[in-house]
Design an enzyme around this catalytic site. Structure first.
Site, short mmCIF file in Angstrom:
data_model
loop_
_atom_site.label_atom_id
_atom_site.label_comp_id
_atom_site.label_asym_id
_atom_site.label_seq_id
_atom_site.Cartn_x
_atom_site.Cartn_y
_atom_site.Cartn_z
N LYS A 10 -25.37 -38.32 117.49
CA LYS A 10 -25.45 -38.16 116.03
C LYS A 10 -26.52 -39.15 115.57
O LYS A 10 -26.24 -40.21 115.00
CB LYS A 10 -24.09 -38.42 115.39
CG LYS A 10 -24.03 -37.95 113.94
CD LYS A 10 -22.59 -37.90 113.46
CE LYS A 10 -22.51 -37.87 111.94
NZ LYS A 10 -23.17 -36.74 111.30
N1 PMP Z 1 -23.23 -30.89 112.85
C1 PMP Z 1 -23.92 -31.77 112.13
C2 PMP Z 1 -25.41 -31.67 112.10
C3 PMP Z 1 -23.27 -32.76 111.39
O1 PMP Z 1 -23.95 -33.63 110.66
C4 PMP Z 1 -21.86 -32.81 111.41
C5 PMP Z 1 -21.14 -33.86 110.61
N2 PMP Z 1 -20.96 -35.02 111.38
C6 PMP Z 1 -21.16 -31.86 112.18
C7 PMP Z 1 -21.88 -30.92 112.89
C8 PMP Z 1 -19.66 -31.87 112.24
O2 PMP Z 1 -19.20 -32.97 112.96
P1 PMP Z 1 -17.79 -33.64 112.64
O3 PMP Z 1 -16.80 -32.53 112.53
O4 PMP Z 1 -17.55 -34.48 113.83
O5 PMP Z 1 -17.93 -34.40 111.39
#
Ligand code: PMP
Length: 296
Positions: A160
């Site tokens: 991330k």
């Molecule tokens: N894809 C992207 C590009 C994101 O920014 C997020 C948010 N973190 C997600 C998917 C979903 O991830 P999560 O459910 O872990 O927040």
């Protein structure tokens, strides 16, 4: 309505490198490596009734994201968890969004940065519905992004990492400029990938279909929703999904820590209903996060 003030001009406390500092003093220098070369990773998580949902999973992912960018965060998962709890308490928040961020500092300039210090900050604030309550009721309208998610051999796609959001901001700006809420991004092969800050699911013939996360984040919310659907006896099929198939799906929704479970009304030329299964999974998710549903 959320706080309309600039994010650097608010009251409260931010956890920075081991201690709580007054909000306006949580600053970094302009010659910070991360600002020039995108050497930063972050998390987005939510607290419900004073407890951060899936806290350790987020802290673990933060450390993993950093390792994928070739740096080690000098705090353990337990220490990061505790810092998150501390910053929530200090700001006297119960239901809040929280943003841990780790980055390379300013000790070294240029592409390589082995000697730059690693920093960690955690901020939290009230952030009601990511897309707004009205959008949840009617369902989101998604544009089709002209940017595509990169192949895993061209970027650390499991991280991330801030750098991966460059095309997300461009895609969402383009979408909003033409009246859409967000954009659906294809991957480099042309398969359906995700939205600019959330994963995507479709409902067809009573089953859930969602793209295999092989070049984008396998979201924590995504995995939670797969589990919740399993408990209801709903088949979940992870597979490559091509745009042509979207015509046949009845419902569509996004998942993310900020977006939670948000119905989608359209993506480009394809329309969906805000249907019962989507709303059921949204309720299940919120019940679980608010500890109204047991985790077992
Ligand atoms: N894809 C992207 C590009 C994101 O920014 C997020 C948010 N973190 C997600 C998917 C979903 O991830 P999560 O459910 O872990 O927040």
């Amino acid at each position: 309505m959320g706080d309309q003030r600039s994010y650097d001009d608010r009251d409260g406390w931010i956890w920075l490198d081991g201690k709580l500092v007054p909000w306006r003093e949580a600053n970094a220098h302009v010659l910070t490596h991360a600002l020039h070369y995108a050497s930063s990773v972050f998390e987005g998580q939510r607290a419900y009734g004073g407890e951060v949902f899936k806290l350790s999973e987020h802290s673990e992912r933060l450390r993993k994201s950093a390792r994928l960018l070739d740096f080690e965060i000098p705090w353990t998962v337990e220490q990061i968890d505790e810092a998150c709890r501390e910053v929530l308490r200090a700001n006297q928040l119960e239901d809040a969004y929280m943003r841990p961020l780790a980055w390379r500092g300013s000790e070294q300039m240029g592409v390589s940065a082995q000697n730059a210090r690693i920093h960690l900050a955690i901020a939290t604030w009230q952030w009601p519905a990511y897309f707004g309550e009205e959008a949840i009721q009617r369902g989101l309208r998604l544009d089709i992004a002209s940017w595509r998610r990169p192949a895993p051999y061209t970027a650390p796609t499991e991280s991330k990492a801030a750098g991966l959001y460059m095309i997300c901001t461009l895609a969402r700006h383009q979408a909003q400029a033409t009246g859409f809420d967000d954009a659906l991004m294809f991957d480099w092969r042309g398969q359906i990938a995700e939205a600019t800050g959330a994963n995507i699911f479709f409902v067809g013939d009573g089953a859930l279909h969602t793209p295999t996360p092989d070049c984008f984040l396998d979201g924590i919310t995504r995995r939670t929703v797969i589990e919740l659907a399993g408990k209801r006896g709903i088949d979940v099929i992870e597979r490559p999904i091509w745009p042509e198939e979207l015509e046949r799906f009845e419902q569509c929704f996004l998942t993310g820590s900020a977006a939670e479970v948000t119905p989608v009304a359209s993506a480009g030329p394809w329309s969906f209903e805000v249907g019962a299964l989507t709303l059921q999974l949204r309720k299940d998710y919120l019940d679980l996060a608010n500890r109204r549903l047991s985790n077992s």
